[in-house]
Design an enzyme around this catalytic site. Structure first.
Site, PDB file in Angstrom:
ATOM      1  N   HIS A   1      -2.352  -0.850  -2.173  1.00 55.07           N
ATOM      2  CA  HIS A   1      -3.020   0.447  -2.412  1.00 55.07           C
ATOM      3  C   HIS A   1      -3.057   1.309  -1.155  1.00 55.07           C
ATOM      4  CE1 HIS A   1      -5.411  -1.950  -5.631  1.00 55.07           C
ATOM      5  NE2 HIS A   1      -4.371  -1.360  -6.215  1.00 55.07           N
TER       6      HIS A   1
ATOM      7  N   GLU B   1      -1.972   9.222  -5.328  1.00 49.29           N
ATOM      8  CA  GLU B   1      -0.889   8.500  -4.673  1.00 49.29           C
ATOM      9  C   GLU B   1       0.452   9.200  -4.848  1.00 49.29           C
ATOM     10  OE1 GLU B   1      -1.763   3.917  -5.181  1.00 49.29           O
ATOM     11  OE2 GLU B   1      -2.652   5.039  -6.850  1.00 49.29           O
TER      12      GLU B   1
ATOM     13  N   ARG C   1      -7.509 -10.358 -12.497  1.00 49.28           N
ATOM     14  CA  ARG C   1      -7.239 -11.210 -11.338  1.00 49.28           C
ATOM     15  C   ARG C   1      -8.528 -11.844 -10.842  1.00 49.28           C
ATOM     16  NH1 ARG C   1      -4.043  -6.419  -8.719  1.00 49.28           N
ATOM     17  NH2 ARG C   1      -2.037  -6.556  -9.792  1.00 49.28           N
TER      18      ARG C   1
ATOM     19  N   ARG D   1       7.695   4.865  -5.347  1.00 48.87           N
ATOM     20  CA  ARG D   1       6.655   3.935  -4.930  1.00 48.87           C
ATOM     21  C   ARG D   1       7.243   2.531  -4.908  1.00 48.87           C
ATOM     22  NH1 ARG D   1       2.271   0.794  -8.437  1.00 48.87           N
ATOM     23  NH2 ARG D   1       1.005  -0.055  -6.738  1.00 48.87           N
TER      24      ARG D   1
ATOM     25  N   ASN E   1       7.543   6.073 -10.206  1.00 49.67           N
ATOM     26  CA  ASN E   1       6.873   4.780 -10.061  1.00 49.67           C
ATOM     27  C   ASN E   1       7.447   3.879 -11.144  1.00 49.67           C
ATOM     28  OD1 ASN E   1       5.202   2.564  -9.936  1.00 49.67           O
ATOM     29  ND2 ASN E   1       3.286   3.716  -9.963  1.00 49.67           N
TER      30      ASN E   1
END
Length: 402
Positions: A180, A385, A241, A91, A7
């Site tokens: 996601h 993940e 965010r 990823r 990743n």
């Protein structure tokens, strides 16, 4: 088959090495502060002592080389040679409409990932740096890309289109993509397996709640709606965010404060959310601690966060005309018992009954936190993940070799 999962961020690189015979993790680690003279590599081989190295790592090519050196080190390594790594899975945040599933890395895939940089300017270039560095250090080893957006490509047009001039979609592919996806896919399948029920028969709402957060409506095993939009900015209130807001706020604030496009983009992505409301932290643990002490800004931040999460769960129950299972996952979702309690106690109209004792249990395994009489099953399912990436890489490379 041994699969190395990478990743790659703009200044970091996470990795895990899997033995796919039993899906065990042989080693994992993190390279931080790439591009600086005090970069940190933390290597965690399973069953051996953790190693930390501080050195100059100026680019991803060097980072990959150092990772491979750690994996094959005579003392701290887990492999005799890098030849024992059969494939590498990456990823990638944005696959646009090009990628509805994971893909082998070839010239066409790399071209398309680069074409999507405008949709993920922070993430896709970093992924490409990881892919290129892997090619340099491991020539001939097959690579696979796994996309955060791919799981959501099953959304119907009514869910992914915005009510703006269609030319913006036709020319620039302005639409909802979500994120996601690997996590929502993993935990929805894990929930069905835990409950021993057919995934195709279930209406599931998955809540991936971390510093970045999203909710997905999963019906019959596929994503039918998700809270993040063309970018990860839309949807829930998050650590830094803003989530949903009136789009007219953007030109209004730009005009009043004489902000550039870059400045307002930074404000909404890096200086909003929990951090903005609390005035002190983007970490839910700090927010809860402050709220429990009666600190007004922390209390408001927590209440806003819970309220918006609850609204999305309710809206997705409406979108699917019901819900059978609600799943909480990721750092906040798995660990913030108070947040889960507040959300679920305000959703009793759905027939949800929370088991307070079960909700307070901390465990690395999937667990039920609703009572036996609850009409909706509520689970906490740790996400993985990296394992999804390893499984997809294994499947695709096996298909090529068969």
């Amino acid at each position: 088959m041994n699969i190395l999962v990478i990743n790659s961020g703009s200044s970091s690189l996470k990795y895990q090495l899997y033995n796919m015979t039993d899906e065990s993790v042989l080693a994992k680690g993190l390279v931080e502060r790439i591009g600086m003279d005090s970069s940190i590599l933390t290597h965690k081989p399973t069953g051996k002592q953790e190693v930390t190295e501080v050195s100059e790592i100026l680019e991803h090519n060097t980072a990959i080389r150092k990772v491979l050196a750690c994996l094959t080190d005579k003392v701290h390594g887990v492999l005799e040679s890098t030849d024992e790594i059969n494939a590498v899975g990456h990823r990638v945040v944005h696959g646009g409409e090009f990628f509805k599933e994971s893909s082998i890395v070839d010239a066409d895939a790399k071209t398309k990932i680069r074409q999507l940089i405008d949709l993920a300017p922070l993430h896709n270039p970093a992924a490409m740096m990881g892919i290129t560095a892997t090619e340099i250090n491991m020539p001939g080893v097959p690579q696979v890309v796994v996309f955060d957006t791919a799981f959501h490509q099953t959304m119907p047009e009514k869910a992914y289109m915005y009510a703006i001039p269609r030319v913006l979609y036709n020319k620039y592919k302005v639409r909802r993509y979500g994120a996601h996806g690997t996590s929502h896919d993993f935990v929805s399948k894990a929930a069905a397996e835990y409950l021993e029920l057919p995934l195709n028969d279930l209406k599931i709402i998955t809540c991936h709640i971390g510093n970045g957060a999203s909710v997905t409506a999963v019906q019959g095993g596929v994503s039918v709606d998700t809270s993040m939009g063309m970018t990860p900015l839309e949807g829930l209130m998050m650590g830094t965010r803003s989530g949903d807001l009136d789009p007219a706020i953007v030109p209004y604030v730009m005009n009043k404060m004489e902000l550039s496009v870059g400045e307002v983009n930074s404000m909404l992505n890096k200086h909003s959310g929990l951090l903005a409301i609390s005035g002190s932290s983007s970490d839910m643990r700090d927010i809860i601690e402050g709220a429990e002490k009666g600190e007004p800004n922390s209390m408001l931040a927590f209440e806003m966060y819970e309220y918006r999460l609850r609204k999305y769960i309710g809206s997705y129950a409406a979108a699917m005309n019901g819900v059978d299972v609600i799943v909480f996952t990721a750092g906040v979702g798995e660990n913030a018992a108070l947040l889960r309690e507040k959300v679920l106690n305000n959703l009793t109209f759905l027939g949800i009954e929370l088991d307070p004792a079960a909700n307070k249990v901390r465990s690395g395994d999937p667990r039920r936190i609703s009572t036996a009489n609850s009409k909706v099953q509520v689970l906490v399912v740790p996400t993985n993940e990296e394992l999804v990436i390893a499984r997809d890489t294994h499947r695709i490379v096996q298909g090529i070799n068969s």
